[in-house]
Design a protein around this motif. Structure first.
Motif, mmCIF file in Angstrom:
data_model
loop_
_atom_site.group_PDB
_atom_site.id
_atom_site.type_symbol
_atom_site.label_atom_id
_atom_site.label_comp_id
_atom_site.label_asym_id
_atom_site.label_seq_id
_atom_site.Cartn_x
_atom_site.Cartn_y
_atom_site.Cartn_z
ATOM 1 N N ILE A 19 0.777 -1.338 0.014
ATOM 2 C CA ILE A 19 -0.224 -0.080 0.031
ATOM 3 C C ILE A 19 0.920 1.322 -0.135
ATOM 4 O O ILE A 19 0.499 2.308 -0.601
ATOM 5 C CB ILE A 19 -0.850 -0.028 1.119
ATOM 6 N N ASP A 20 2.140 1.078 0.519
ATOM 7 C CA ASP A 20 2.952 2.444 0.707
ATOM 8 C C ASP A 20 3.260 2.817 -0.817
ATOM 9 O O ASP A 20 3.387 3.959 -1.113
ATOM 10 C CB ASP A 20 4.238 2.260 1.449
ATOM 11 N N THR A 21 3.242 1.803 -2.038
ATOM 12 C CA THR A 21 3.483 2.369 -3.362
ATOM 13 C C THR A 21 2.312 3.269 -3.601
ATOM 14 O O THR A 21 2.833 4.088 -4.489
ATOM 15 C CB THR A 21 3.464 1.012 -4.075
ATOM 16 N N GLY A 22 1.073 2.680 -3.261
ATOM 17 C CA GLY A 22 0.113 3.613 -3.600
ATOM 18 C C GLY A 22 -0.116 5.053 -3.131
ATOM 19 O O GLY A 22 -0.305 6.137 -3.585
ATOM 20 N N VAL A 23 0.149 4.938 -1.993
ATOM 21 C CA VAL A 23 0.467 6.446 -1.048
ATOM 22 C C VAL A 23 1.380 7.321 -1.880
ATOM 23 O O VAL A 23 0.931 8.380 -1.786
ATOM 24 C CB VAL A 23 0.623 6.152 0.351
ATOM 25 N N ARG A 24 2.495 6.705 -1.875
ATOM 26 C CA ARG A 24 3.514 7.553 -2.527
ATOM 27 C C ARG A 24 3.096 7.995 -3.805
ATOM 28 O O ARG A 24 3.578 9.116 -4.257
ATOM 29 C CB ARG A 24 4.978 6.726 -2.683
ATOM 30 N N ALA A 25 2.569 7.287 -4.677
ATOM 31 C CA ALA A 25 1.847 7.506 -6.071
ATOM 32 C C ALA A 25 1.271 8.834 -6.021
ATOM 33 O O ALA A 25 1.263 9.661 -6.706
ATOM 34 C CB ALA A 25 1.585 6.470 -6.652
ATOM 35 N N ALA A 26 0.162 8.615 -5.118
ATOM 36 C CA ALA A 26 -0.712 9.569 -4.812
ATOM 37 C C ALA A 26 -0.223 11.029 -4.344
ATOM 38 O O ALA A 26 -0.660 12.069 -4.420
ATOM 39 C CB ALA A 26 -1.866 9.227 -3.958
ATOM 40 N N GLN A 27 0.717 10.968 -3.297
ATOM 41 C CA GLN A 27 1.326 11.983 -2.744
ATOM 42 C C GLN A 27 2.261 12.740 -3.860
ATOM 43 O O GLN A 27 2.203 14.023 -3.870
ATOM 44 C CB GLN A 27 2.329 11.688 -1.515
ATOM 45 N N SER A 28 3.011 12.269 -4.712
ATOM 46 C CA SER A 28 3.634 12.546 -5.858
ATOM 47 C C SER A 28 2.740 13.259 -6.683
ATOM 48 O O SER A 28 3.114 14.187 -7.293
ATOM 49 C CB SER A 28 4.456 11.354 -6.715
ATOM 50 N N ALA A 29 1.452 12.940 -6.622
ATOM 51 C CA ALA A 29 0.528 13.700 -7.688
ATOM 52 C C ALA A 29 -0.105 14.688 -6.834
ATOM 53 O O ALA A 29 -0.973 15.581 -7.339
ATOM 54 C CB ALA A 29 -0.614 12.735 -8.156
ATOM 55 N N GLY A 30 0.390 15.232 -5.534
ATOM 56 C CA GLY A 30 -0.177 16.304 -4.905
ATOM 57 C C GLY A 30 -1.011 16.156 -4.064
ATOM 58 O O GLY A 30 -1.648 16.961 -3.353
ATOM 59 N N TRP A 31 -1.516 14.826 -3.816
ATOM 60 C CA TRP A 31 -2.674 14.425 -2.540
ATOM 61 C C TRP A 31 -2.125 14.453 -1.436
ATOM 62 O O TRP A 31 -1.043 13.773 -1.166
ATOM 63 C CB TRP A 31 -3.254 13.249 -3.155
#
Length: 185
Positions: A19-31
């Motif tokens: 799940i950390d991969t999904g968290v980081r992807a969303a954070q990189s998109a500004g969320w």
């Protein structure tokens, strides 16, 4: 730091272990990501790693929620601007489409439709589960309610008893989210 909030809701499927991969992807998109786990996904996230929920809370900057709060307790998460359900299991899909809200994750998803929030769902189930007649009906019900269910364009169910979850397309799920909304005042 952004103040546009995404609820990342994870169900108990192999990609939840990353799940950390999904968290980081969303954070990189500004969320600003708040993580909500189904009860079974919580067990999966903590099975091998003591302190995993604390690590994930550190990554998001928010407590990881997996159960309803008591009426006397303050809500510790900011209100969402959008929701991403990944991985979405067939169990959660069918309950959600039926309006069942017997867990925190389902309650938020059912309510999210009623609030008109943008919601993206990236399924992860095997072909055998996907052939059950309830699955296509549930997908259609959610799509009719405005949920973006990513089952097309190469995002298809896995073979029964899939191996790893390294190929789970987290970035495709994040890319399907709407453009970042206008920041809250």
């Amino acid at each position: 730091m952004t103040n546009r909030t995404l609820y990342l809701i994870a169900c108990a499927a192999p990609p939840a272990r990353r799940i950390d991969t999904g968290v980081r992807a969303a954070q990189s998109a500004g969320w600003d990501v708040c993580l909500i786990l189904t009860p079974s996904a919580r067990r999966w996230a903590t099975e091998d790693a003591h302190g995993e929920l604390d690590r994930l809370a550190g990554l998001t900057g928010h407590p990881v929620r997996h159960q309803h709060r008591l009426p006397s307790q303050e809500d510790v998460l900011p209100a969402p601007d959008a929701m991403l359900v990944a991985p979405l299991t067939s169990n959660t899909l069918n309950k959600w489409a039926a309006g069942i809200s017997d867990t925190l994750a389902l309650g938020l998803l059912v309510e999210g439709i009623g609030l008109g929030l943008p919601i993206v769902a990236l399924p992860h189930w095997n072909e055998a589960l996907g052939r059950h007649p309830a699955v296509p009906r549930s997908v259609e019900t959610l799509r009719a309610a405005g949920v973006t269910v990513l089952l097309d364009d190469g995002l298809v169910p896995q073979q029964p008893r899939p191996g790893g979850s390294d190929a789970y397309p987290w970035q495709a799920a994040v890319n399907a989210l709407p453009s970042l909304p206008t920041p809250k005042p």
